[in-house]
Design a protein around this motif. Structure first.
Motif: not given
Lengths: 685, 165
Positions: A440, A444, A446, A518, A535-537, A561, A618
């Motif tokens: 985490h 996100n 990763v 992502g 990288s994903l939410p 962010y 970001s």
């Protein structure tokens, strides 16, 4: 092997079923005279995905059919060959065969190998042009299509197969090398024939293909003679329990018809009947009834539940707002009940959301087998390491991450990690390390696939890009060059192999990840390896948001962010003629993005020193967003704007506030990306 | 006993009779296929979306679904765009996409058979000819029948991905 793959069979079957159905649908709507390239690509991808999945699980018969199918589709897709009705017919026939093979693996139903071979030949004939030499057919489909003469051997009690591998005359050095390689597959014993040739007796869980693949590194596979060895005694061991295993790849010659053998076996093991659908291995090794500890529920039902709970949370917030105005003493009991409701609602929401969360282990544990098989096939030594397998991720995302990861892992083994000799020459250990990790990071997750192989070759990528008319220049940064790998149709692999190198990999990976919200990032150092980082939410459904106000409008900023918020001193705001404004925050100049200007709102404060600046970060870029005021921080349920409307620039979604009104969620990455353009072009949307 | 041919013609007429929801925009009366209408509701707080055409009023919350709302009066310059307690939103469901449409008022649901529907003249309506099914006559009334699927999926409305600039 310690990892039990059976739990994933069902997933593969479900996916493959969907893909096959999709493929059939696409084939049926395809206009033969003027095929839509998108549709061809889609059909191609279904074949590719099934191949990938089948290879993961070692269903070599499925891989063989899809490989030929894919080759043919690839040529049509690239316009090297015109599509005809004959092709479509052959594709549909291949689909039926795949269905049948799948059913064979799934339910142990009987499999018509001849049909599979016939379809392979038909496809191959089409791929080679109308007058296909039968010899060529035999060559390409060799591993699968020579079953009758020397059928797959019968498995012994431990699911092992016995092979007798007769080598042609080869130098002793090669024999030694082969012995070492084959030893990786299982136990090997050696004997020498009177004419000095060597024979290996191999007991392994692997199929014939893998043995051929390994030997192919040293000698001509055609000169190789592999027979299923059945030493005296083994045939007697083939009792009821193993008959099930045998029925999956029913040997047409050796075993009696599959259904007949499957039935008594089902009676012999009590749990088999109920568990059949869960894939064959489940019936063998997991006599525990899986139904009792879990329920399979449609995703729509869970989503509906999540939606309803989201509504409940909103309603509860509304009640809270209303009763906030009541006299706390006169309405004490009502207020108590309301706060209890609030607690219960929160718990309920958490519980419901957790239904969708699954550990990454679900994905990761598919790979050790695949890596091992691939490495064996390619003659490489790979040590596979996973980290953070307990990290949880939304189920919707976890299912969609499988395919991209599949590609990435294959790529790493195939292209990333070098052959043992090369590694030794480079002063590295013979075994490469492939690491799959999840962690985490802020809002996100990763996921990284890293290898300690040769790294990407900048020159080769640039050359290939030029060859494919992709605009490049020598002054591009490494990061930009690596991004080229993800351009559609790009592949630097010299040979199209069964493993990878068709160039569908990376662009599909990038697109899939992008569709999940992502990013894909590649880091590579020549000589010491490549890391691909996704990288994903965490979840698509809920977001920690900060609500900000501009004029009369309230927008939500995803909290992940937000770095900080501050009110700048007038001296810290600098205007650059025609370039917008910059703000100095602790010795750092950040571009200032006036939200009121972007969204055409009448602000309460146009002067940055009177409003509030929210510093956003970001993708390594920072900027200051000018808003009127901060409203608060809350968890919001993300609603898709695009389900009923189109995509709106600068907006990533919407949510419903406590008062029932709609608030828009800002797309921070897009805002930051466009902050540079904003300075030169105020109406950039 | 009616003669079979007449009976057959009658059934045929009944089969092809369709129901239309009639609403007004300015002084004209329009009709749309009732099967596309999900519900009718009052106009309430709509959240504006920046950088969209004026007739796209924004999005509203319809029991948890985010629904875009367009004002036909602004789009076709008919009637006056006032928003009060009498303003009506027709919620449409077109191919699974839900959207709201603000009109002056909704009158009733009428049944029309093909013989009552005439080809619309090339000129004389605020809507482009291609979005019309025809003109429906009902005694003294005349309904302009709109092909709402086509209209809402058109580039003109800018509600669909990709087509809007």
């Amino acid at each position: 092997m310690t990892i039990d793959m059976s739990q994933f069979y069902q997933v593969f079957f479900d996916e493959a079923d969907e893909l096959l159905a999709e493929k059939e649908r696409l084939l049926l709507v395809l206009d033969v005279s003027a095929p839509d390239p998108e549709e061809l690509n889609a059909i191609f991808r279904t074949a590719h995905s099934i191949k990938g999945g089948a290879a993961t699980f070692g269903f070599s018969d499925i891989t063989d059919v899809t490989h030929i199918l894919e080759t043919l589709l690839d040529r049509i897709r690239k316009g090297e060959m015109a599509l005809t009705g004959e092709h479509v017919d052959a594709f549909l026939a291949a689909k039926d065969v795949l269905d049948m093979l799948m059913a064979g693996h799934r339910h142990g139903s009987s499999v018509d190998r001849d049909a599979a071979v016939a379809v392979c030949q038909r496809l191959q004939a089409l791929a080679d042009g109308s007058a296909a030499a039968p010899a060529a057919v035999a060559d390409t489909v060799a591993p699968a299509s020579v079953p009758d003469a020397d059928a797959e051997p019968v498995a012994d009690t431990d699911d092992n197969f016995r092979f007798r591998v007769e080598l042609p005359q080869v130098p002793e050095r090669d024999v030694e090398a082969l012995a070492t390689e084959l030893a990786l597959l299982g136990s090997v014993s050696r004997e020498t024939l009177p004419d000095q040739r060597t024979v290996f007796n191999l007991v392994t869980t692997e199929g014939r293909d893998n043995i051929v693949a390994i030997c192919a590194f040293v000698l001509d596979p055609d000169a190789l003679k592999i027979t299923a060895a059945n030493p005296a005694g083994t045939s007697a061991d083939i009792a009821a329990p193993t008959a099930v295993a045998a029925s999956v790849e029913p040997p047409p010659v050796v075993a009696p018809p599959a259904p007949a053998t499957a039935e008594p076996a089902a009676e012999a093991t009590p749990a088999t009947g109920e568990n059949r659908n869960w894939g064959r291995r489940a019936t063998d090794r997991e006599p525990v009834n899986a139904e009792s500890s879990s329920i399979r529920v449609g995703v729509e039902k869970v989503d509906q539940l999540i939606n309803l709970v989201g509504e409940l949370v909103i309603t509860q917030a509304m009640i809270d707002q209303r009763i906030g105005a009541l006299d706390p003493i006169a309405h004490e009991r009502l207020l108590n009940s309301a706060s209890q409701l609030a607690r219960n609602t929160r718990d309920l929401q958490e519980a419901v959301m957790s239904i969708r969360m699954m550990p990454m282990d679900y994905v990761f544990s598919r790979f050790p087998r695949m890596v091992r098989d691939l490495a064996g096939k390619l003659g490489k030594k790979v040590e596979f390491v996973t980290r953070g397998a307990a990290t949880e991720l939304d189920k919707g995302l976890i299912e969609r991450i499988v395919d991209p990861l599949n590609h990435l892992v294959r790529n790493s083994v195939d292209h990333g990690i070098e052959m043992p000799e090369k590694r030794r020459a480079a002063g590295k250990g013979e075994a490469g390390t492939l690491t799959l990790s999840a962690a985490h990071q802020g809002g996100n997750i990763v996921i990284e696939v890293s290898d300690d192989g040769g790294g990407l070759n900048r020159e080769k990528i640039l050359a290939k890009a030029r060859q494919q008319d992709i605009p490049v220049s020598d002054t591009m940064s490494d990061a930009e060059v690596w991004q080229l790998v993800m351009a559609p149709g790009f592949s630097t692999a010299e040979v199209v192999t069964d493993v990878s190198g068709r160039g569908v990999g990376m662009d599909v990976v990038k697109r899939n990840i992008g569709a999940m919200g992502g990013n894909v990032e590649i880091r590579s150092v020549p000589g010491s390896g490549t890391t691909i980082s996704i990288s994903l939410p965490l979840t698509l459904a809920i977001l920690d948001g900060m609500s900000v106000k501009v004029g009369d409008e309230v927008y939500i900023l995803p909290l992940g962010y937000v770095v900080e918020s501050l009110q700048p001193a007038p001296v810290d705001v600098k205007e650059i003629a025609g370039q917008g404004k910059l703000v100095k925050v602790r010795e750092e100049y950040l571009p200032l993005i006036p939200l009121y200007q972007i969204f055409d709102i009448e602000p309460a404060f146009a002067d940055p020193s009177q409003g509030i600046l929210v510093i956003l970060e970001s993708e390594g870029k920072k900027a200051a967003l000018l808003v009127d005021s901060l409203v608060g921080q809350q968890q919001v349920v993300v609603k898709n704007l695009e389900s009923n409307f189109r995509k709106v620039a600068g907006i990533s979604g919407a949510t419903i506030l406590g008062d029932g009104g709609v608030s828009l969620i800002l797309d921070v990455s897009a805002l930051l990306r466009s902050s540079r353009q904003l300075s030169s072009d105020p109406v950039f949307f | 006993m009616t003669n079979p041919a007449a009976a057959a013609a009658e059934t045929h007429a009944e089969e092809s009779a369709r129901e239309y929801l009639a609403f007004t925009l300015g002084r004209e009366e329009y009709g749309i296929d009732i099967l596309r209408v999900q519900e009718i509701r009052g106009y309430e707080s709509v959240t504006r979306i920046a950088n969209t055409p004026e007739f796209i009023k924004g999005v509203m919350n319809l029991r948890g679904t985010i629904v875009p709302v367009v004002d036909m009066r602004i789009k076709f310059r008919l009637g006056e765009a006032v928003y009060d307690q009498f303003t009506v939103v027709i919620v449409l469901n077109i191919g699974g996409r839900v959207m709201g449409m603000v009109v002056d008022s909704v009158s009733d649901v009428t049944t029309l058979v093909p013989s009552q529907i005439h080809v619309a003249p090339e000129v004389g309506t605020a809507l482009d000819h291609q979005y019309l099914i025809g003109l429906g006559t009902l005694g003294e009334r005349m309904l302009i029948l709109v092909d709402i699927d086509k209209l809402m999926n058109s580039t003109d409305m800018g509600l669909i991905e990709g087509m809007a600039a």
